[in-house]
Design a protein around this motif. Structure first.
Motif, PDB file in Angstrom:
ATOM      1  N   LEU A 173       0.815  -1.206   0.000  1.00  0.00           N
ATOM      2  CA  LEU A 173       0.000   0.000   0.000  1.00  0.00           C
ATOM      3  C   LEU A 173       0.851   1.258   0.000  1.00  0.00           C
ATOM      4  O   LEU A 173       1.893   1.328   0.664  1.00  0.00           O
ATOM      5  N   GLU A 174       0.383   2.259  -0.698  1.00  0.00           N
ATOM      6  CA  GLU A 174       0.955   3.603  -0.659  1.00  0.00           C
ATOM      7  C   GLU A 174       0.070   4.434   0.263  1.00  0.00           C
ATOM      8  O   GLU A 174      -1.053   4.793  -0.086  1.00  0.00           O
ATOM      9  N   LEU A 175       0.566   4.743   1.462  1.00  0.00           N
ATOM     10  CA  LEU A 175      -0.241   5.393   2.491  1.00  0.00           C
ATOM     11  C   LEU A 175       0.203   6.817   2.789  1.00  0.00           C
ATOM     12  O   LEU A 175      -0.363   7.452   3.686  1.00  0.00           O
ATOM     13  N   SER A 176       1.186   7.326   2.058  1.00  0.00           N
ATOM     14  CA  SER A 176       1.734   8.641   2.400  1.00  0.00           C
ATOM     15  C   SER A 176       0.730   9.767   2.199  1.00  0.00           C
ATOM     16  O   SER A 176       0.835  10.821   2.833  1.00  0.00           O
ATOM     17  N   ARG A 177      -0.273   9.570   1.328  1.00  0.00           N
ATOM     18  CA  ARG A 177      -1.242  10.626   1.057  1.00  0.00           C
ATOM     19  C   ARG A 177      -2.474  10.542   1.949  1.00  0.00           C
ATOM     20  O   ARG A 177      -3.360  11.397   1.855  1.00  0.00           O
ATOM     21  N   PRO A 219      -5.970  -0.396  -5.212  1.00  0.00           N
ATOM     22  CA  PRO A 219      -7.305  -0.659  -4.674  1.00  0.00           C
ATOM     23  C   PRO A 219      -7.375  -2.056  -4.063  1.00  0.00           C
ATOM     24  O   PRO A 219      -6.558  -2.923  -4.373  1.00  0.00           O
ATOM     25  N   PRO A 220      -8.366  -2.299  -3.205  1.00  0.00           N
ATOM     26  CA  PRO A 220      -8.473  -3.612  -2.567  1.00  0.00           C
ATOM     27  C   PRO A 220      -8.890  -4.680  -3.561  1.00  0.00           C
ATOM     28  O   PRO A 220      -9.459  -4.381  -4.618  1.00  0.00           O
ATOM     29  N   PRO A 221      -8.628  -5.935  -3.258  1.00  0.00           N
ATOM     30  CA  PRO A 221      -9.088  -7.024  -4.127  1.00  0.00           C
ATOM     31  C   PRO A 221     -10.610  -7.024  -4.229  1.00  0.00           C
ATOM     32  O   PRO A 221     -11.302  -6.526  -3.333  1.00  0.00           O
ATOM     33  N   HIS A 227     -15.400  -2.946   6.086  1.00  0.00           N
ATOM     34  CA  HIS A 227     -14.750  -3.017   7.396  1.00  0.00           C
ATOM     35  C   HIS A 227     -13.416  -3.744   7.321  1.00  0.00           C
ATOM     36  O   HIS A 227     -12.457  -3.398   8.021  1.00  0.00           O
ATOM     37  N   ALA A 228     -13.316  -4.770   6.452  1.00  0.00           N
ATOM     38  CA  ALA A 228     -12.051  -5.482   6.311  1.00  0.00           C
ATOM     39  C   ALA A 228     -11.009  -4.606   5.615  1.00  0.00           C
ATOM     40  O   ALA A 228      -9.829  -4.587   6.002  1.00  0.00           O
ATOM     41  N   TYR A 229     -11.435  -3.871   4.599  1.00  0.00           N
ATOM     42  CA  TYR A 229     -10.514  -2.972   3.890  1.00  0.00           C
ATOM     43  C   TYR A 229      -9.965  -1.898   4.817  1.00  0.00           C
ATOM     44  O   TYR A 229      -8.748  -1.658   4.864  1.00  0.00           O
ATOM     45  N   LEU A 230     -10.855  -1.273   5.593  1.00  0.00           N
ATOM     46  CA  LEU A 230     -10.417  -0.209   6.498  1.00  0.00           C
ATOM     47  C   LEU A 230      -9.522  -0.775   7.607  1.00  0.00           C
ATOM     48  O   LEU A 230      -8.551  -0.130   8.015  1.00  0.00           O
ATOM     49  N   SER A 231      -9.847  -1.959   8.115  1.00  0.00           N
ATOM     50  CA  SER A 231      -9.007  -2.572   9.142  1.00  0.00           C
ATOM     51  C   SER A 231      -7.610  -2.847   8.611  1.00  0.00           C
ATOM     52  O   SER A 231      -6.608  -2.620   9.301  1.00  0.00           O
ATOM     53  N   ALA A 232      -7.518  -3.332   7.358  1.00  0.00           N
ATOM     54  CA  ALA A 232      -6.209  -3.616   6.785  1.00  0.00           C
ATOM     55  C   ALA A 232      -5.389  -2.339   6.605  1.00  0.00           C
ATOM     56  O   ALA A 232      -4.188  -2.309   6.902  1.00  0.00           O
ATOM     57  N   VAL A 233      -6.033  -1.276   6.138  1.00  0.00           N
ATOM     58  CA  VAL A 233      -5.321  -0.011   5.937  1.00  0.00           C
ATOM     59  C   VAL A 233      -4.798   0.533   7.259  1.00  0.00           C
ATOM     60  O   VAL A 233      -3.630   0.942   7.372  1.00  0.00           O
ATOM     61  N   LEU A 234      -5.644   0.534   8.287  1.00  0.00           N
ATOM     62  CA  LEU A 234      -5.216   1.089   9.575  1.00  0.00           C
ATOM     63  C   LEU A 234      -4.159   0.210  10.244  1.00  0.00           C
ATOM     64  O   LEU A 234      -3.228   0.723  10.878  1.00  0.00           O
ATOM     65  N   ALA A 235      -4.291  -1.106  10.117  1.00  0.00           N
ATOM     66  CA  ALA A 235      -3.292  -1.998  10.717  1.00  0.00           C
ATOM     67  C   ALA A 235      -1.935  -1.825  10.040  1.00  0.00           C
ATOM     68  O   ALA A 235      -0.894  -1.795  10.710  1.00  0.00           O
TER      69      ALA A 235
END
Length: 314
Positions: A173-177, A219-221, A227-235
């Protein structure tokens, strides 16, 4: 209570305020409004311009309406659900779906308060609050709002959980933005996942996931629930922050930093994502001896539950 506002949506931890605190907040507001009316009466009695009886009567009526209706509407609209009394007692008015109180709802509550509080000396509001399961007076029923507590203690902590199916995807993931405000909104949504009505939960989850996806790539699969997508991003965001802090600490000691990693479904403690960051997953608490090293393929290993193999917030 934590809340993060994004546009017109706010996710809140809903704790319905108790009757004593609501009554005390109402008394503070009544005293404040009474003081405003007395101040106007003093000015009217000592200013020659009010000698005209017709003019003084018109101004008095206008001032009474502004005090009884305008006071709560202005306060609650500008402070997103807090009057002077609620601010002092740590209370807030929110919509039934957990969103912030809107001007229309504040106006409905204020107009109803003229009858149920001022004309009937609070008897109607008191009886309606006793009858309602959520302590609503008639103004709350008409406006679709309820009074919650900002200061109620949390019942426990939960931790961020990385969905096992998304662990390898999250590494890329690219999370810098990703802004902190958007991450906070996602976090609060996951905290209150079970408190939201199913329709609101799905609509709000899809909206927050879409907003998050506009800052995060790839983007997610296909088929991943919000809820799973957001949990993965935050984790993953949490893991990288821990890794950065570990490198800084190692540089300060002159040692070789140890990479921070997560196991399949391993929880993440609250920390840099914000104070008290519970995200749906497992509850905080010591893990059984040897549990951290148990292989995921063990017969008694916990398997994902829910639609598409993703475990819903516990």
């Amino acid at each position: 209570m934590s809340d993060v506002v994004t546009g017109e949506a706010v996710v809140v931890e809903v704790r319905v305020a108790g009757m004593p605190s609501r009554c005390l907040a109402l008394m503070i507001d009544i005293l404040a409004q009474g003081a405003i009316l007395l101040g106007f009466a003093f000015v009217a009695a000592n200013v020659p311009a009010f000698a005209d009886s017709a003019l003084s009567a018109m101004l008095a009526l206008l001032f009474v309406v502004l005090t009884l209706v305008g006071y709560p509407v202005i306060f609650e609209t500008l402070t997103r659900g807090k009057s002077l009394g609620k601010l002092a007692l740590g209370l807030r008015v929110v919509s039934d779906d957990g969103g912030p109180e809107r001007f229309r709802q504040a106006l409905f509550r204020a107009l109803a308060s003229v009858v149920e509080i001022w004309i009937t000396s609070g008897a109607v509001a008191f009886i309606a609050s006793l009858v309602s399961e959520r302590g609503k007076r008639l103004g709350d029923v008409f406006a679709g709002t309820l009074v919650i507590s900002d200061r109620a203690p949390r019942t426990g902590d939960t931790l961020i959980t990385m969905p096992p199916q998304l662990a390898s995807w999250a590494r890329r993931l690219e999370l810098s933005r990703l802004p902190a405000e958007v991450a906070g909104t996602a976090r609060q949504y996951l905290i209150r996942w079970h408190d939201l009505a199913p329709a609101v939960r799905e609509e709000m989850g899809a909206r927050i996931a879409a907003q998050t996806a506009s800052y995060v790539s790839p983007p997610p699969p296909p088929g991943v629930p919000p809820h799973a997508y957001l949990s993965a991003v935050l984790a993953e965001r949490r893991r990288r922050e821990e890794e950065r802090l570990a490198r800084q600490a190692a540089d300060a000691r002159g040692a070789v930093p140890t990479a921070v990693s997560y196991a399949s479904g391993a929880p993440y403690a609250p920390g840099t994502l914000g104070p008290g960051v519970p995200v749906p997953g497992r509850s905080a608490g010591p893990r059984a001896a040897g549990a951290a090293h148990r292989p995921s393929h063990a017969p008694d290993a916990e398997q994902p539950r829910g639609s598409g193999g993703f475990a819903p917030p516990a």
